[in-house]
Design an enzyme around this catalytic site. Structure first.
Site, PDB file in Angstrom:
ATOM      1  N   ASP A 195     -57.392  65.414 -14.725  1.00  0.00           N
ATOM      2  CA  ASP A 195     -57.080  64.355 -15.677  1.00  0.00           C
ATOM      3  C   ASP A 195     -56.191  63.352 -14.959  1.00  0.00           C
ATOM      4  O   ASP A 195     -55.978  63.455 -13.747  1.00  0.00           O
ATOM      5  CB  ASP A 195     -56.407  64.918 -16.930  1.00  0.00           C
ATOM      6  CG  ASP A 195     -56.764  64.124 -18.177  1.00  0.00           C
ATOM      7  OD1 ASP A 195     -56.414  62.927 -18.234  1.00  0.00           O
ATOM      8  OD2 ASP A 195     -57.384  64.687 -19.098  1.00  0.00           O
ATOM      9  N   HIS A 265     -59.913  59.056 -17.460  1.00  0.00           N
ATOM     10  CA  HIS A 265     -58.930  60.112 -17.183  1.00  0.00           C
ATOM     11  C   HIS A 265     -58.983  60.506 -15.712  1.00  0.00           C
ATOM     12  O   HIS A 265     -59.036  61.692 -15.366  1.00  0.00           O
ATOM     13  CB  HIS A 265     -59.179  61.320 -18.082  1.00  0.00           C
ATOM     14  CG  HIS A 265     -58.763  61.099 -19.508  1.00  0.00           C
ATOM     15  ND1 HIS A 265     -57.445  61.007 -19.888  1.00  0.00           N
ATOM     16  CD2 HIS A 265     -59.504  60.931 -20.640  1.00  0.00           C
ATOM     17  CE1 HIS A 265     -57.382  60.806 -21.210  1.00  0.00           C
ATOM     18  NE2 HIS A 265     -58.612  60.745 -21.682  1.00  0.00           N
ATOM     19  N   GLU A 329     -62.363  58.490 -23.880  1.00  0.00           N
ATOM     20  CA  GLU A 329     -61.272  57.519 -23.760  1.00  0.00           C
ATOM     21  C   GLU A 329     -61.329  56.705 -22.468  1.00  0.00           C
ATOM     22  O   GLU A 329     -60.322  56.491 -21.802  1.00  0.00           O
ATOM     23  CB  GLU A 329     -59.921  58.241 -23.882  1.00  0.00           C
ATOM     24  CG  GLU A 329     -59.730  58.907 -25.234  1.00  0.00           C
ATOM     25  CD  GLU A 329     -58.405  59.646 -25.355  1.00  0.00           C
ATOM     26  OE1 GLU A 329     -57.853  59.660 -26.475  1.00  0.00           O
ATOM     27  OE2 GLU A 329     -57.943  60.214 -24.354  1.00  0.00           O
TER      28      GLU A 329
END
Length: 536
Positions: A195, A265, A329
């Site tokens: 991440d 990420h 995201e």
């Protein structure tokens, strides 16, 4: 001399009353459980009679008995004792993971179609022992009530996700969690290894991913806070360590699904190799949390080649069929501001950054499929605006996700699940309001965890088989220690085990609460921290 039968009867009754006697309920609750009035005595050193193909399961049971009694149990093919057997004909009744456990005053047997079913039968048997049995037991026998359990799971996908990018926990804690999963008949360990805040898996072709990408200089203490811990955080798993964990999980009939985040990420990887990014300015692993500004530049062929190289090593390591690529995201702004990205999109007839993400995702999906794997990703991979960030004019998405992809639902209107299954996709339902273990117990009380149904209300029955099951996730941004991690996970993980295994008609929260109070004693015996309060 004539013996007094009444005295003999009284002596036998007294002996039974002093025997360690166990008649526990099972979590997750079985499909069928019926108790009898007889007792079966399990003595120290009792023999285990196991079919060919059940060596690991027999050894696992023998180790459990030795921990309690302090004496090894021999494993044999014939004889008297605890009987473990496989019968292929039971597959139609119990499937791959079901079993029958039958105990009467003469025998104790576990039978299933597969070794997995036998293993789960052993987990139920273990819950019939005293909660502190594995800590060393004073007596040399345990009396168990006669019982007949017929059992199989509701869902084939029963997952727990551990995020180790944000906080690295280490090999012993992972094994500890795998042991708890096995006890609860959970079969999928979703391992979030990369991440923005850390890269935790050794990739030999790109050593900077761990030498630099696994280290951040400091860590944000609280949400929306400038406060820091004031020290670096680091850690990663070598491929040798990962193989050790994979073997440990396999012995407990748990499949590991690694998650390697892309295209968002990604800042820990970009900090290690800045040419991977879209901004050209990322050189440090972020110490704060939230949606980050940089993403992999997937319009660059070198970046795509890098990601496929990484996946080659992941494919070689993990024997499971599924590889998770995240996909959530993604910050599209760097792509929108990059002329080379816009030129690439025009050349490929891609009208939006969303289309670019799906185009890239399908490249990865096809690559994994060619290697005999399946791609899984959070439900943004379908192109839906689940964060409600786009203008109305930007809503049209022309690219279609590859058909073999598994959609991991976590956010958005539940109608998106129906849309996915109607389009032919298989879905794992991890709706964040119902399954995120980093949420407080006020926001997600155990009653809500237990009430979660992975099949959304109103979904036509013909699509139910498309719902593979469920996962529960612990995101570790603000759980920096093992103690805080475990208190967030337990006892809610136990509720999710029953959500995944137990059929709706057999669920009962009041019964679960009673059984949970006893199960907490097992957690204490295994030195597992847990949240003390339980809602009513």
């Amino acid at each position: 001399m004539k013996k007094d039968l009444s005295l003999i009867t009284m002596s036998i009754a007294a002996l039974v009353l002093t025997m360690p006697f166990c008649r526990a309920q099972i979590i997750p609750h079985p499909q069928s459980i019926e108790y009898g009035s007889d007792l079966f005595e399990i003595k120290s050193g009792i023999e285990i009679i196991a079919d060919l193909g059940l060596h690991h399961e027999a050894a696992y049971l023998a180790e459990f008995l030795e921990k309690g009694f302090g004496e090894k149990s021999n494993i044999s093919k014939i004889g008297n004792g605890i009987i473990l057997s496989m019968e292929e004909g039971l597959y139609e009744l119990y499937g791959k993971e079901g079993y029958q456990l039958i105990i009467n005053d003469q025998s104790l047997s576990i039978m299933a179609a597969t070794s997995t079913g036998v293993f789960y039968g052993i987990q139920s048997l273990k819950q019939l022992f005293p909660t502190d049995f594995e800590c060393g037991y004073a007596d040399k026998f345990v009396a168990i009530s006669s019982v007949e359990i017929i059992d199989k799971p509701r869902f084939s996908w029963r997952a727990f996700m551990l995020d180790e990018s944000r906080h690295f926990m280490g090999i012993e804690q992972v094994k500890k969690m795998l042991d708890q999963m096995a006890a609860l008949k959970m079969n999928t360990f979703h391992w979030h290894l990369t991440d923005d805040q850390g890269w935790r898996i050794e990739i030999k072709k790109y050593p900077k991913l761990t030498s630099k990408g696994s280290v951040r200089n400091d860590t944000q203490v609280e949400r929306n806070s400038e406060k820091r811990f004031g020290k670096p955080h680091e850690g990663f798993y070598t491929q040798v360590e990962i193989k050790e964990i994979i073997t440990y999980a396999k012995d407990r009939h748990i499949t590991i699904v690694p998650e390697i985040e892309m295209p968002g990420h990604a800042m820990a990887a970009i900090a290690a190799y800045p040419w991977l990014g879209s901004l050209g300015t990322t050189t440090q692993v972020p110490e704060t949390f939230g949606k980050m500004p940089d993403s992999f530049n997937v319009a660059d062929a070198k970046v795509v080649s890098f990601l496929l190289d990484v996946l080659d090593e992941v494919i070689a390591l993990f024997p499971g069929q599924t590889i998770h690529i995240g996909g959530d995201e993604v910050n599209y702004q760097p792509w929108e501001n990059d002329e080379t990205v816009k030129e690439f999109m025009a050349k490929q007839n891609l009208n939006s950054p969303v289309d670019l993400q799906i185009y890239f995702t399908n490249q990865v999906s096809n690559y994994l499929e060619s290697a005999g794997k399946r791609m899984m990703g959070w439900n943004e991979i379908m192109g839906d605006d689940i964060h409600e960030e786009r203008e109305a004019s930007d809503q049209a998405v022309e690219q279609k996700l590859a058909a073999s992809s598994i959609v991991h639902f976590w956010k958005g209107d539940l109608s998106l699940i129906q849309k996915a299954v109607m389009d032919g996709y298989q879905v794992v339902n991890s709706n964040h309001w119902d399954t995120y273990l980093d949420y407080t117990y006020e926001r997600l009380p155990i009653s809500k965890s237990y009430a979660f149904n992975p099949i959304p209300e109103g979904l036509e029955e013909k699509y139910h088989s498309k719902i593979l099951g469920t996962g529960t996730q612990i995101w570790t941004e603000y759980t920096p220690t093992i103690e805080t991690l475990e208190r967030q996970v337990f006892p809610r993980l136990i509720a999710y085990a029953e959500v995944g295994w137990t059929f709706l008609e057999n669920k009962d929260f009041e019964r679960f609460q009673k059984n949970l109070s006893k199960y907490k004693e097992r957690l204490q015996a295994n030195q597992i921290q847990f949240h003390e309060e339980m809602d009513q």
